[in-house]
Design a protein around this motif. Structure first.
Motif, short mmCIF file in Angstrom:
data_model
loop_
_atom_site.label_atom_id
_atom_site.label_comp_id
_atom_site.label_asym_id
_atom_site.label_seq_id
_atom_site.Cartn_x
_atom_site.Cartn_y
_atom_site.Cartn_z
N LYS A 105 0.86 -1.19 0.00
CA LYS A 105 0.00 0.00 0.00
C LYS A 105 0.89 1.23 0.00
N GLU A 106 0.96 1.91 -1.12
CA GLU A 106 1.81 3.10 -1.24
C GLU A 106 1.36 3.93 -2.43
N ARG A 107 1.93 5.10 -2.50
CA ARG A 107 1.54 5.99 -3.59
C ARG A 107 1.98 5.49 -4.95
N ARG A 108 3.11 4.80 -4.99
CA ARG A 108 3.60 4.29 -6.27
C ARG A 108 2.87 2.99 -6.61
N SER A 109 2.18 2.99 -7.71
CA SER A 109 1.38 1.82 -8.09
C SER A 109 2.27 0.68 -8.55
N VAL A 110 2.03 -0.49 -7.96
CA VAL A 110 2.81 -1.66 -8.35
C VAL A 110 2.11 -2.45 -9.46
N ARG A 111 0.99 -1.94 -9.92
CA ARG A 111 0.25 -2.65 -10.97
C ARG A 111 1.01 -2.70 -12.29
N LYS A 112 1.92 -1.73 -12.45
CA LYS A 112 2.68 -1.73 -13.70
C LYS A 112 3.96 -2.57 -13.61
N LEU A 113 4.14 -3.26 -12.45
CA LEU A 113 5.31 -4.11 -12.29
C LEU A 113 4.93 -5.57 -12.52
N SER A 114 5.89 -6.33 -12.99
CA SER A 114 5.69 -7.78 -13.11
C SER A 114 5.66 -8.37 -11.71
N ASP A 115 5.27 -9.61 -11.60
CA ASP A 115 5.24 -10.25 -10.29
C ASP A 115 6.60 -10.22 -9.63
N GLU A 116 7.62 -10.52 -10.45
CA GLU A 116 8.98 -10.49 -9.89
C GLU A 116 9.38 -9.07 -9.54
N GLY A 117 8.92 -8.11 -10.34
CA GLY A 117 9.20 -6.71 -10.06
C GLY A 117 8.58 -6.27 -8.75
#
Length: 285
Positions: free
Chosen positions: A33-45
């Motif tokens: 949970k943070e301001r930077r969205s992790v949706r654009k990262l791969s699972d490994e990312g």
């Protein structure tokens, strides 16, 4: 065979990232949970970012705690110095007041000694004067007694002469007593003046000492207040310095967070799956 994610892990290198520890951390902290969205990262990312973010956070925390310790040490030092200064002020005040008491005691002792000397002098001088009066009276009486009463006088005349002589002697004695009484009265009056003068002088010493004590206490109180003011200013400055350092750390690590996230996002982006178009599906049928 090396997967795309494995290749990405090899490409991504950062002092904040350890692949093995990153995986362990990600498994324990899957909800990000943070301001930077992790949706654009791969699972490994996501794993890499989760671990990297935690390492950055830990490093930041260490630096913040270091600044907190600096603030605490400075604050403790300021308070210790202020305490020592207040103790020096109290010690100096005590020494000043003790010196005042000793000086006042010495002055009063000198006043009492002078009073005793003056009283003794008045007593001695009065006694000398009384002795002179007494000696003069005895001399006059002796003169009167040395004058013989003529022989051949009648009994009545002789008695008259004796009565006249006794009357003169009585008057000499009365005059001497009156004069000595006056000397005693004058002596008592002079002694009263000496005592009153000594009392007034001692009272002035007491009042002067009290005024000086009050002045010393006021000065010490003003110095203590200045120490308190300086302490508040120093602590406030330390607090502001910490605040500025904290803001600088926040800004620096915000940049680090963003930089590292951008690197991971660039090297480990989420791969979007393309949907098959309806047209291609129709042709296959």
């Amino acid at each position: 065979m090396m997967t795309d994610n494995t290749a990405n892990l090899q490409h991504y290198a950062s002092p904040y990232y350890d692949p093995v520890k990153a995986h362990e951390y990600y498994m324990q902290n899957r909800e990000l949970k943070e301001r930077r969205s992790v949706r654009k990262l791969s699972d490994e990312g996501k794993k890499v970012w989760s671990y990297t973010r935690n390492e950055i956070k830990a490093e930041k925390k260490t630096k913040v705690e270091a600044e907190q310790e600096i603030k605490k040490q400075r604050t403790d030092e300021f308070r210790s110095n202020a305490k020592a200064m207040r103790e020096r002020i109290s010690s100096r005040l005590k020494d000043l007041n003790e010196a005042l008491s000793q000086r006042a005691s010495s002055k009063k002792k000198a006043i009492d000694e002078r009073k005793k000397s003056d009283l003794d002098e008045i007593t001695a001088e009065t006694e000398k004067k009384k002795q002179r009066v007494e000696a003069k009276k005895e001399s006059e009486i002796e003169k009167l007694m040395s004058v013989p009463i003529p022989e051949g006088l009648s009994k009545a005349e002789k008695s008259k002469r004796i009565a006249e002589r006794n009357e003169k002697i009585a008057k000499l004695r009365s005059d001497a007593k009156s004069e000595k009484d006056k000397l005693s009265d004058r002596s008592n009056s002079d002694k009263g003046d000496v005592r009153n003068t000594a009392t007034n002088k001692k009272q002035r010493v007491t009042e002067d000492t009290k005024a000086e004590r009050s002045s010393n206490s006021s000065n010490a109180s003003a110095e203590r207040q200045q120490v308190s003011n300086d302490l508040k200013t120093a602590i406030a400055a330390a607090r502001e310095a910490y605040k500025a350092a904290k803001e600088s750390i926040d800004q620096t690590y915000e940049e680090i967070y963003q930089r590292e996230f951008d690197r991971i996002a660039a090297e480990m982006p989420k791969v979007s799956k393309r949907k098959k178009s309806k047209k291609k599906s129709s042709k296959k049928k």
